[in-house]
Design a protein around this motif. Structure first.
Motif, PDB file in Angstrom:
ATOM      1  N   ARG A 242       0.893  -1.225   0.018  1.00  0.00           N
ATOM      2  CA  ARG A 242       0.010  -0.028   0.019  1.00  0.00           C
ATOM      3  C   ARG A 242       0.926   1.300   0.038  1.00  0.00           C
ATOM      4  N   LEU A 243       0.285   2.237  -0.783  1.00  0.00           N
ATOM      5  CA  LEU A 243       1.266   3.638  -0.952  1.00  0.00           C
ATOM      6  C   LEU A 243       0.265   4.722  -0.460  1.00  0.00           C
ATOM      7  N   LEU A 244       1.006   5.904  -0.761  1.00  0.00           N
ATOM      8  CA  LEU A 244       0.221   7.062  -0.759  1.00  0.00           C
ATOM      9  C   LEU A 244       0.172   7.619  -2.013  1.00  0.00           C
ATOM     10  N   GLU A 245      -0.769   8.106  -2.828  1.00  0.00           N
ATOM     11  CA  GLU A 245      -0.997   8.510  -3.960  1.00  0.00           C
ATOM     12  C   GLU A 245      -1.398   9.971  -3.965  1.00  0.00           C
ATOM     13  N   PHE A 246      -0.474  10.920  -4.357  1.00  0.00           N
ATOM     14  CA  PHE A 246      -0.745  12.400  -4.309  1.00  0.00           C
ATOM     15  C   PHE A 246      -1.699  12.416  -5.795  1.00  0.00           C
ATOM     16  N   THR A 247      -2.701  12.894  -5.521  1.00  0.00           N
ATOM     17  CA  THR A 247      -3.751  13.076  -6.517  1.00  0.00           C
ATOM     18  C   THR A 247      -4.204  14.428  -6.776  1.00  0.00           C
ATOM     19  N   ASN A 248      -4.951  14.812  -7.778  1.00  0.00           N
ATOM     20  CA  ASN A 248      -5.524  16.257  -7.818  1.00  0.00           C
ATOM     21  C   ASN A 248      -6.509  16.585  -6.761  1.00  0.00           C
ATOM     22  N   ASP A 249      -7.058  15.561  -6.188  1.00  0.00           N
ATOM     23  CA  ASP A 249      -8.087  15.469  -5.001  1.00  0.00           C
ATOM     24  C   ASP A 249      -7.458  15.240  -3.797  1.00  0.00           C
ATOM     25  N   GLY A 250      -6.354  15.300  -3.754  1.00  0.00           N
ATOM     26  CA  GLY A 250      -5.470  15.122  -2.094  1.00  0.00           C
ATOM     27  C   GLY A 250      -4.837  13.902  -2.059  1.00  0.00           C
ATOM     28  N   PRO A 251      -3.999  13.600  -1.062  1.00  0.00           N
ATOM     29  CA  PRO A 251      -3.393  12.341  -0.900  1.00  0.00           C
ATOM     30  C   PRO A 251      -4.391  11.259  -0.616  1.00  0.00           C
ATOM     31  N   VAL A 252      -4.195  10.085  -1.095  1.00  0.00           N
ATOM     32  CA  VAL A 252      -5.128   8.986  -0.936  1.00  0.00           C
ATOM     33  C   VAL A 252      -4.255   7.791  -0.562  1.00  0.00           C
ATOM     34  N   ALA A 253      -4.429   6.882   0.368  1.00  0.00           N
ATOM     35  CA  ALA A 253      -3.816   5.761   0.772  1.00  0.00           C
ATOM     36  C   ALA A 253      -4.666   4.650   0.074  1.00  0.00           C
ATOM     37  N   LYS A 254      -3.934   3.765  -0.504  1.00  0.00           N
ATOM     38  CA  LYS A 254      -4.366   2.818  -1.488  1.00  0.00           C
ATOM     39  C   LYS A 254      -3.344   1.666  -1.852  1.00  0.00           C
ATOM     40  N   ALA A 255      -3.918   0.682  -2.440  1.00  0.00           N
ATOM     41  CA  ALA A 255      -3.393  -0.437  -3.180  1.00  0.00           C
ATOM     42  C   ALA A 255      -2.334  -0.020  -4.314  1.00  0.00           C
ATOM     43  N   ILE A 256      -1.213  -0.443  -4.467  1.00  0.00           N
ATOM     44  CA  ILE A 256      -0.324   0.068  -5.437  1.00  0.00           C
ATOM     45  C   ILE A 256      -1.088  -0.243  -6.884  1.00  0.00           C
ATOM     46  N   PRO A 257      -1.263   0.735  -7.560  1.00  0.00           N
ATOM     47  CA  PRO A 257      -1.829   0.808  -8.938  1.00  0.00           C
ATOM     48  C   PRO A 257      -1.233  -0.122  -9.935  1.00  0.00           C
ATOM     49  N   PHE A 258      -1.893  -0.836 -10.832  1.00  0.00           N
ATOM     50  CA  PHE A 258      -1.390  -1.827 -11.943  1.00  0.00           C
ATOM     51  C   PHE A 258      -0.459  -2.546 -11.629  1.00  0.00           C
ATOM     52  N   ALA A 259      -0.714  -3.327 -10.120  1.00  0.00           N
ATOM     53  CA  ALA A 259       0.260  -4.266  -9.508  1.00  0.00           C
ATOM     54  C   ALA A 259       0.467  -5.622 -10.488  1.00  0.00           C
ATOM     55  N   ASP A 260      -0.647  -5.735 -11.267  1.00  0.00           N
ATOM     56  CA  ASP A 260      -0.406  -6.821 -12.293  1.00  0.00           C
ATOM     57  C   ASP A 260       0.647  -6.767 -13.203  1.00  0.00           C
ATOM     58  N   ARG A 261       0.828  -5.471 -13.840  1.00  0.00           N
ATOM     59  CA  ARG A 261       1.890  -5.036 -14.601  1.00  0.00           C
ATOM     60  C   ARG A 261       3.365  -5.172 -13.975  1.00  0.00           C
ATOM     61  N   LEU A 262       3.212  -4.755 -12.854  1.00  0.00           N
ATOM     62  CA  LEU A 262       4.615  -4.693 -11.854  1.00  0.00           C
ATOM     63  C   LEU A 262       5.035  -6.196 -11.762  1.00  0.00           C
ATOM     64  N   ASP A 263       4.055  -6.956 -11.273  1.00  0.00           N
ATOM     65  CA  ASP A 263       4.319  -8.293 -11.025  1.00  0.00           C
ATOM     66  C   ASP A 263       4.852  -9.180 -12.186  1.00  0.00           C
ATOM     67  N   LEU A 264       4.522  -9.076 -13.442  1.00  0.00           N
ATOM     68  CA  LEU A 264       5.003  -9.538 -14.624  1.00  0.00           C
ATOM     69  C   LEU A 264       6.594  -9.049 -14.775  1.00  0.00           C
ATOM     70  N   ILE A 265       6.829  -7.626 -14.511  1.00  0.00           N
ATOM     71  CA  ILE A 265       8.054  -7.094 -14.806  1.00  0.00           C
ATOM     72  C   ILE A 265       8.905  -7.602 -13.667  1.00  0.00           C
ATOM     73  N   GLU A 266       8.549  -7.825 -12.354  1.00  0.00           N
ATOM     74  CA  GLU A 266       9.246  -8.392 -11.562  1.00  0.00           C
ATOM     75  C   GLU A 266       9.915  -9.871 -11.714  1.00  0.00           C
ATOM     76  N   ALA A 267       8.800 -10.723 -12.349  1.00  0.00           N
ATOM     77  CA  ALA A 267       9.175 -11.985 -12.827  1.00  0.00           C
ATOM     78  C   ALA A 267      10.145 -12.000 -13.870  1.00  0.00           C
ATOM     79  N   TYR A 268      10.008 -11.020 -14.720  1.00  0.00           N
ATOM     80  CA  TYR A 268      11.070 -10.687 -16.079  1.00  0.00           C
ATOM     81  C   TYR A 268      12.520 -10.366 -15.362  1.00  0.00           C
ATOM     82  N   TYR A 269      12.639  -9.448 -14.360  1.00  0.00           N
ATOM     83  CA  TYR A 269      13.707  -9.126 -13.865  1.00  0.00           C
ATOM     84  C   TYR A 269      14.439 -10.433 -13.081  1.00  0.00           C
ATOM     85  N   ALA A 270      13.465 -11.266 -12.331  1.00  0.00           N
ATOM     86  CA  ALA A 270      14.119 -12.267 -11.419  1.00  0.00           C
ATOM     87  C   ALA A 270      14.586 -13.323 -12.652  1.00  0.00           C
TER      88      ALA A 270
END
Length: 508
Positions: free
Chosen positions: A477-505
């Motif tokens: 979970r992270l803090l996203e700075f948005t036009n409407d203010g800071p919002v705590a949320k799950a990491i966006p587009f985690a599925d993309r990052l998971d595939l990239i993590e596997a590529y790097y591994a």
């Protein structure tokens, strides 16, 4: 231009009469400084933290700055380091330009009631451009929040990151080499340690923060034996994370010649084969062709100050055990495409056919892949990866994503482009050269508040702001700075990052 700027610096030392008796004064180890007051903040600019690296000191580790007699005027910034034209980057700062550029600037609350947290800014620019003198990095608005702010210049390009067989032959056994820009940064931190108290600062509470190449410098400070103990919190803004450095005398992990061989190849183009001839070259002769940052000439594993790659050190738990803020922007390199012939364009070249098919699907097709994959490969997944490692190693970690886009943004980026968070961090929106609205003012106030609170006690949270979840306590979970203010949320587009993590591994 170089000689002129050195002369100007000398005049400032000899004739401080412009600094009136009512201006603030401090005594540092080299002598007395005369600064300026702006309301509740005082500043001291153009302060030398090391000797000018000119003549025989070109391509040498930084030497101590000389002392001076009488008061020295610290009302103006010093020269920026030698670099190519800026291309309009507001993080570069004003001319003149000189090799005599190892200066820093300090902003501190006028009441000088201490000890106060110290924040040391390391500018970006690919280790080729930038300075600590730009109005964008003016520390006044951060200092009004109760911290001492220091911005620094350090050697750039081939003056800061370079080696050659002739230079190696003349060095004494054990003398540090090649990573001169990083050595300058460490020297500046030692100066801060020794002089922070004069400005009301706490030498035992120093935060290093930097963006892009400055963020990469922060991660290298975190793994450097030479920097251990010189800082106590760290902030990495768009600072890569899975990049591979180039050794002095061996090929890099991703291929390509050693730094020394690269230096020899460049020297042949300018007809310089001896150390004497190299030092006699005009500084401007070292600018073209520009040295490469990512996977190229400016990320150096010198074996002494930087002994390994950042990811490997974090994975082994060898990084500094300090609280960390790390994050990226939502559209970092939106203009770079993976098919381009460049180090950034090459980072997906080892993908298998199946990996590429899976990534195309995750990005909603080839167009989405081309628009976003370089940003994810170079910045977003590496930031998540370092955050996971640092939290796993038991250290306070805070991940962010910056997605504030002003209405006046002329770029078709679809998000917050690389480096666009800088005026928000410094609460200096007036420096960007275009109209900004109330929502931007709110975002800047929030970001500057989070950063200074983190510098104060290693935790960015405090009254009046949304809770920023610790990365270890609330995984991914992270803090996203948005036009409407800071919002705590799950990491966006985690599925993309998971595939990239596997590529790097697989490829690492």
């Amino acid at each position: 231009m170089v000689l002129a700027s050195i002369f100007v610096a000398a005049v400032l030392i000899m004739t401080p009469s412009e600094a009136g008796p009512s201006n603030p004064r401090v005594a540092v180890e080299q002598g007395e400084l005369v600064g300026r007051r702006d309301g509740t903040v005082v500043s001291f600019k153009g302060v030398p933290y090391a000797a000018p690296p000119v003549g025989p000191l070109r391509w040498r580790r930084p030497h101590p700055a000389a002392s001076w007699r009488g008061p020295r005027d610290a009302g103006q910034v010093g020269a920026i380091c030698i670099q190519p034209p800026s291309g309009g980057d507001p993080g570069v700062g004003p001319l003149p330009m000189s090799e005599d550029c190892l200066t820093l600037n300090v902003w501190t609350p006028a009441d000088r009631a201490g000890p106060r947290p110290v924040m040391v800014w390391i500018h970006g620019g690919g280790f080729n451009n930038g300075s600590g003198t730009a109005a964008l990095y003016d520390g006044t608005n951060l200092a009004r929040r109760g911290v001492v702010v220091v911005t620094i210049n350090y050697r750039l390009g081939r003056l800061g990151f370079f080696d050659h067989p002739a230079l190696a032959a003349e060095r004494e056994q054990g003398e540090p080499a090649a990573n001169y820009g990083m050595m300058d940064i460490v020297a500046a931190l030692k100066w801060v340690r020794d002089n922070a108290a004069a400005f009301g600062g706490d030498a035992g509470n120093v935060t290093v923060f930097g963006e892009s190449a400055g963020g990469a410098a922060v991660t290298r400070l975190m793994i450097s034996p030479e920097a251990r103990g010189l800082f106590h919190r760290a902030v990495v803004q768009s600072g890569l994370g899975r990049d591979s450095g180039v050794p002095l005398d061996a090929p890099s992990a991703i291929g390509g010649p050693s730094l020394r061989d690269r230096g020899a190849a460049f020297a042949r183009t300018v007809g310089a084969t001896t150390a004497e001839a190299l030092r006699a070259l005009p500084a401007e002769a070292l600018l073209n062709p520009a040295p490469n940052f990512y996977g190229g000439d400016n990320l150096v594993v010198d074996g002494q100050l930087v002994t390994e790659d950042v990811e490997a050190a974090f994975a082994a738990g060898r990084e500094a055990p300090v609280p960390l803020i790390i994050g990226t922007n939502s559209a970092e390199f939106w203009w770079i495409r993976p098919q381009e012939i460049s180090p950034y364009g090459a980072i997906d070249d080892a993908l298998t056919s199946q990996e590429r098919v899976d990534l195309y699907a995750a990005y909603g097709g080839e167009d989405g892949y081309r628009a976003h994959v370089v940003s994810d490969l170079a910045f977003n997944e590496p930031a998540r990866h370092l955050a996971r490692l640092h939290a796993r190693n038991g250290h306070p970690t805070y991940l962010y994503r910056f997605d504030v886009v002003p209405d006046s943004n002329p770029e078709p980026s679809g998000g917050a482009t690389h480096a666009s968070e800088r005026p928000y961090v410094f609460d200096n929106l007036h420096t960007v050269g275009r109209p900004m609205g109330e929502r931007d003012d709110r975002a800047a106030r929030a970001m500057a508040d989070y950063w200074t609170r983190f510098a104060t006690r290693g935790d960015p949270n405090g009254e009046g702001l949304p809770i920023w979840p610790g990365f270890g306590a609330e995984r991914d979970r992270l803090l996203e700075f948005t036009n409407d203010g800071p919002v705590a949320k799950a990491i966006p587009f985690a599925d993309r990052l998971d595939l990239i993590e596997a590529y790097y591994a697989r490829v690492r």
